[in-house]
Design a protein around this motif. Structure first.
Motif, short mmCIF file in Angstrom:
data_model
loop_
_atom_site.label_atom_id
_atom_site.label_comp_id
_atom_site.label_asym_id
_atom_site.label_seq_id
_atom_site.Cartn_x
_atom_site.Cartn_y
_atom_site.Cartn_z
N GLY A 1 9.42 -53.63 20.18
CA GLY A 1 10.75 -53.31 20.69
C GLY A 1 11.01 -51.83 20.86
N LYS A 2 10.06 -50.99 20.46
CA LYS A 2 10.20 -49.53 20.58
C LYS A 2 9.06 -48.98 21.42
CE LYS A 2 13.57 -49.19 17.49
NZ LYS A 2 14.90 -48.71 17.78
N SER A 3 9.31 -47.84 22.04
CA SER A 3 8.28 -47.15 22.80
C SER A 3 7.94 -45.84 22.12
CB SER A 3 8.79 -46.83 24.21
OG SER A 3 9.06 -48.02 24.91
N ILE A 4 6.64 -45.52 22.07
CA ILE A 4 6.22 -44.24 21.51
C ILE A 4 6.43 -43.18 22.58
CG2 ILE A 4 4.27 -42.88 20.67
CD1 ILE A 4 3.19 -45.46 19.38
N ILE A 5 7.30 -42.23 22.27
CA ILE A 5 7.64 -41.17 23.23
C ILE A 5 6.71 -39.97 23.04
CG2 ILE A 5 9.45 -39.54 23.93
CD1 ILE A 5 11.49 -41.69 22.94
N THR A 6 6.47 -39.61 21.77
CA THR A 6 5.63 -38.45 21.46
C THR A 6 4.71 -38.80 20.29
OG1 THR A 6 7.44 -36.98 22.08
CG2 THR A 6 5.64 -36.00 20.84
N CYS A 7 3.47 -38.39 20.40
CA CYS A 7 2.52 -38.52 19.30
C CYS A 7 2.33 -37.13 18.69
CB CYS A 7 1.19 -39.07 19.82
SG CYS A 7 -0.05 -39.25 18.54
#
Length: 102
Positions: free
Chosen positions: A9-15
């Motif tokens: 349900g979440k998106s990884i925006i920054t690693c």
């Protein structure tokens, strides 16, 4: 914090990269005495269980603090490792990938 690679349900925006925390703890004489008795009669070594739980919590707090300093709001792919550092002392090491999710 999760041990899977994504958060449903979440998106990884920054690693932000790898974060870790560790602690090395030694056994307490009192715990050793009780563990010796338990070895005779059997059962859970509660003193050692408490020691490992405290160590794990401390290592996690250190890893989370590092992730916060990097600006992350989540840690994915978390893994734990243990090792014997010296006679009577053990290390708990936890690591993962700090990310920002949205």
């Amino acid at each position: 914090m999760t041990n899977i690679e994504t958060i449903p349900g979440k998106s990884i925006i920054t690693c932000h990269g790898v974060v870790s925390g560790s602690t090395v703890r030694a056994k307490h004489v009192g715990r050793d005495i009780m563990a010796g008795l338990k070895n005779i009669v059997g059962g859970e070594l509660k003193g050692y269980t408490e020691l490992l739980n405290e160590s794990r919590d401390s290592a996690i707090e250190r890893m989370q603090a590092q992730a916060t300093q990097m600006g992350a709001n989540a840690i994915v792919n978390v893994r734990f490792s243990t090792s014997s550092v010296a006679a009577g002392a053990a290390e708990i090491y936890v690591y993962g990938t700090a990310v920002t999710v949205g």
